[in-house]
Design a protein around this motif. Structure first.
Motif, PDB file in Angstrom:
ATOM      1  N   UNK A 120       0.808  -1.222   0.000  1.00 57.43           N
ATOM      2  CA  UNK A 120       0.000   0.000   0.000  1.00 57.43           C
ATOM      3  C   UNK A 120       0.839   1.270   0.000  1.00 57.43           C
ATOM      4  N   UNK A 121       2.115   1.165   0.354  1.00 57.04           N
ATOM      5  CA  UNK A 121       2.928   2.347   0.645  1.00 57.04           C
ATOM      6  C   UNK A 121       3.872   2.746  -0.486  1.00 57.04           C
ATOM      7  N   UNK A 122       3.663   2.213  -1.688  1.00 58.96           N
ATOM      8  CA  UNK A 122       4.550   2.528  -2.811  1.00 58.96           C
ATOM      9  C   UNK A 122       3.778   3.291  -3.883  1.00 58.96           C
ATOM     10  N   UNK A 123       4.468   4.064  -4.717  1.00 50.82           N
ATOM     11  CA  UNK A 123       3.770   4.726  -5.831  1.00 50.82           C
ATOM     12  C   UNK A 123       3.177   3.726  -6.821  1.00 50.82           C
ATOM     13  N   UNK A 162       0.140 -11.448 -11.372  1.00 52.42           N
ATOM     14  CA  UNK A 162       0.432 -10.148 -10.790  1.00 52.42           C
ATOM     15  C   UNK A 162      -0.641  -9.161 -11.244  1.00 52.42           C
ATOM     16  N   UNK A 163      -1.167  -8.396 -10.293  1.00 53.19           N
ATOM     17  CA  UNK A 163      -2.258  -7.463 -10.574  1.00 53.19           C
ATOM     18  C   UNK A 163      -1.777  -6.029 -10.351  1.00 53.19           C
ATOM     19  N   UNK A 164      -2.100  -5.152 -11.299  1.00 55.51           N
ATOM     20  CA  UNK A 164      -1.927  -3.714 -11.071  1.00 55.51           C
ATOM     21  C   UNK A 164      -3.201  -3.219 -10.414  1.00 55.51           C
ATOM     22  N   UNK A 165      -3.143  -2.892  -9.127  1.00 54.27           N
ATOM     23  CA  UNK A 165      -4.369  -2.465  -8.438  1.00 54.27           C
ATOM     24  C   UNK A 165      -4.695  -1.002  -8.736  1.00 54.27           C
ATOM     25  N   UNK A 166      -5.821  -0.563  -8.227  1.00 58.74           N
ATOM     26  CA  UNK A 166      -6.183   0.849  -8.327  1.00 58.74           C
ATOM     27  C   UNK A 166      -5.086   1.711  -7.706  1.00 58.74           C
ATOM     28  N   UNK A 167      -4.446   1.201  -6.649  1.00 57.28           N
ATOM     29  CA  UNK A 167      -3.389   1.938  -5.945  1.00 57.28           C
ATOM     30  C   UNK A 167      -2.056   1.790  -6.672  1.00 57.28           C
ATOM     31  N   UNK A 169       0.210   4.029  -9.850  1.00 61.42           N
ATOM     32  CA  UNK A 169       0.207   5.233 -10.694  1.00 61.42           C
ATOM     33  C   UNK A 169      -0.097   4.921 -12.151  1.00 61.42           C
ATOM     34  N   UNK A 170       0.085   3.647 -12.574  1.00 63.03           N
ATOM     35  CA  UNK A 170      -0.174   3.265 -13.959  1.00 63.03           C
ATOM     36  C   UNK A 170      -1.615   2.804 -14.181  1.00 63.03           C
ATOM     37  N   UNK A 171      -2.378   2.689 -13.107  1.00 62.80           N
ATOM     38  CA  UNK A 171      -3.761   2.246 -13.234  1.00 62.80           C
ATOM     39  C   UNK A 171      -4.605   3.327 -13.899  1.00 62.80           C
ATOM     40  N   UNK A 182     -22.230  10.495 -16.720  1.00 65.03           N
ATOM     41  CA  UNK A 182     -20.931  11.111 -17.005  1.00 65.03           C
ATOM     42  C   UNK A 182     -19.826  10.129 -16.657  1.00 65.03           C
ATOM     43  N   UNK A 183     -18.832  10.061 -17.521  1.00 62.20           N
ATOM     44  CA  UNK A 183     -17.754   9.107 -17.279  1.00 62.20           C
ATOM     45  C   UNK A 183     -16.400   9.805 -17.307  1.00 62.20           C
ATOM     46  N   UNK A 184     -15.410   9.107 -16.793  1.00 63.23           N
ATOM     47  CA  UNK A 184     -14.039   9.605 -16.739  1.00 63.23           C
ATOM     48  C   UNK A 184     -13.105   8.442 -16.463  1.00 63.23           C
ATOM     49  N   UNK A 185     -11.925   8.745 -15.910  1.00 61.66           N
ATOM     50  CA  UNK A 185     -10.926   7.715 -15.656  1.00 61.66           C
ATOM     51  C   UNK A 185     -10.481   7.766 -14.198  1.00 61.66           C
ATOM     52  N   UNK A 186     -10.417   6.579 -13.593  1.00 67.81           N
ATOM     53  CA  UNK A 186     -10.015   6.476 -12.192  1.00 67.81           C
ATOM     54  C   UNK A 186      -8.498   6.393 -12.102  1.00 67.81           C
ATOM     55  N   UNK A 187      -7.918   7.314 -11.338  1.00 72.88           N
ATOM     56  CA  UNK A 187      -6.466   7.353 -11.155  1.00 72.88           C
ATOM     57  C   UNK A 187      -6.148   7.533  -9.675  1.00 72.88           C
ATOM     58  N   UNK A 188      -4.944   7.089  -9.317  1.00 76.29           N
ATOM     59  CA  UNK A 188      -4.468   7.221  -7.935  1.00 76.29           C
ATOM     60  C   UNK A 188      -3.157   7.992  -7.956  1.00 76.29           C
ATOM     61  N   UNK A 189      -3.111   9.065  -7.161  1.00 77.87           N
ATOM     62  CA  UNK A 189      -1.919   9.925  -7.135  1.00 77.87           C
ATOM     63  C   UNK A 189      -1.025   9.675  -5.937  1.00 77.87           C
ATOM     64  N   UNK A 190      -1.221   8.545  -5.257  1.00 77.12           N
ATOM     65  CA  UNK A 190      -0.475   8.279  -4.037  1.00 77.12           C
ATOM     66  C   UNK A 190      -1.255   8.755  -2.822  1.00 77.12           C
ATOM     67  N   UNK A 191      -0.659   8.583  -1.659  1.00 77.07           N
ATOM     68  CA  UNK A 191      -1.330   9.030  -0.445  1.00 77.07           C
ATOM     69  C   UNK A 191      -2.205   7.947   0.155  1.00 77.07           C
TER      70      UNK A 191
END
Length: 286
Positions: A120-123, A162-167, A169-171, A182-191
């Motif tokens: 959980x603690x990595x970019x 191996x899974x790229x989770x929502x958490x 940066x490449x997700x 309305x639609x868009x893209x889900x991204x995670x910026x860290x934190x």
């Protein structure tokens, strides 16, 4: 050996005493009805308690399989309820609704899996699952749990994936606001591990804090309607042309154990047909 013989010789009277006590108890129970009934009642109670403990231990160790089954069932029921509701609204008669129900029950397959490693603690966090190519898992399959989406399969071996989770940066997962369109893209910026952002939401979009964010179904990875989270806050994008919506994720990534891998062969076929139609249209225009 000599020490053992010395020990037995020193305490031989205690061994004789114990043997005589055991023999006397056996004779007492065997040749006296009352004492025998008391003994067998007590022995049965003790044996029953031991069997009860054994059953409790076996039940505890079977919880892992039960949790996997419940996770798959929850995800399946969530999709079924959502689609049944939509079909029910659109259906004009009972025959049409019955056909729609039959179609959606066979729409996709779920492969239950267990999380082996998680961070959980990595970019760029990754998740390892205990299912691989031998179990029918392929790259670019969606992964979800009973509470919402988890990520996308990135690499596969025979028995692991191996899974790229929502958490990560490449997700980049296509999502929409439920009932708003309305639609868009889900991204995670860290934190924080329970928050992400929905980007590229148009400025003319109307929605509220607390609205449900779900998968859009506009890709060949996730079917539409899988819960992602809720609208938590709304910001302006850096260029001021769209909204950046903060989303409270419904999936608890810190307590992730059992997941389901979604067999997306049906969705891939749909996307391939759509892409072929678009390519054909472009060729005609040219």
């Amino acid at each position: 050996m000599r020490n053992l013989l010395d020990f037995l010789a020193k305490y031989n009277h205690w061994f004789i005493f114990v043997l005589l006590e055991v023999a006397s108890i056996i004779l007492l129970v065997r040749f006296n009805n009352y004492q025998g009934s008391v003994y067998f009642s007590t022995a049965n109670a003790v044996a029953g308690k031991v069997y009860e403990w054994d059953a409790a231990v076996n039940s505890f160790f079977s919880l892992t399989k039960i949790n996997q089954q419940l996770t798959a069932r929850n995800l399946y029921l969530e999709q079924t309820v959502r689609k049944l509701t939509a079909y029910h609204r659109a259906a004009g008669d009972s025959t049409r609704l019955q056909k729609a129900q039959t179609a959606l029950l066979n729409e996709f397959k779920l492969i239950p899996a267990k999380v082996i490693t998680n961070s959980l603690d990595k970019p760029d966090n990754f998740i390892t699952l205990d299912k691989g190519r031998a179990d029918g898992v392929e790259e670019d399959m969606g992964v979800a749990c009973g509470n919402g989406i988890v990520g996308v399969v990135y690499m596969v071996s025979d028995h692991y994936s191996i899974v790229i989770p929502v958490l990560n940066s490449q997700s980049n997962i296509s999502v929409k606001i439920r009932k708003r369109g309305y639609y868009g893209y889900l991204k995670w910026d860290g934190g924080a591990a329970d928050k992400a952002f929905m980007t590229d939401v148009p400025r003319h979009a109307h929605f509220r804090i607390g609205d449900i964010i779900e998968t859009s179904g506009y890709s060949a990875i996730f079917p539409p309607g899988i819960v992602v989270g809720q609208v938590l806050h709304v910001y302006n994008s850096s260029d001021g042309l769209s909204y950046k919506v903060q989303v409270h994720l419904s999936t608890d990534f810190g307590n992730l154990r059992d997941v389901c891998i979604i067999d997306n062969s049906v969705m891939k076929e749909r996307m391939q047909l759509l892409n072929a139609a678009q390519d054909s249209l472009k060729l005609k225009q040219n």
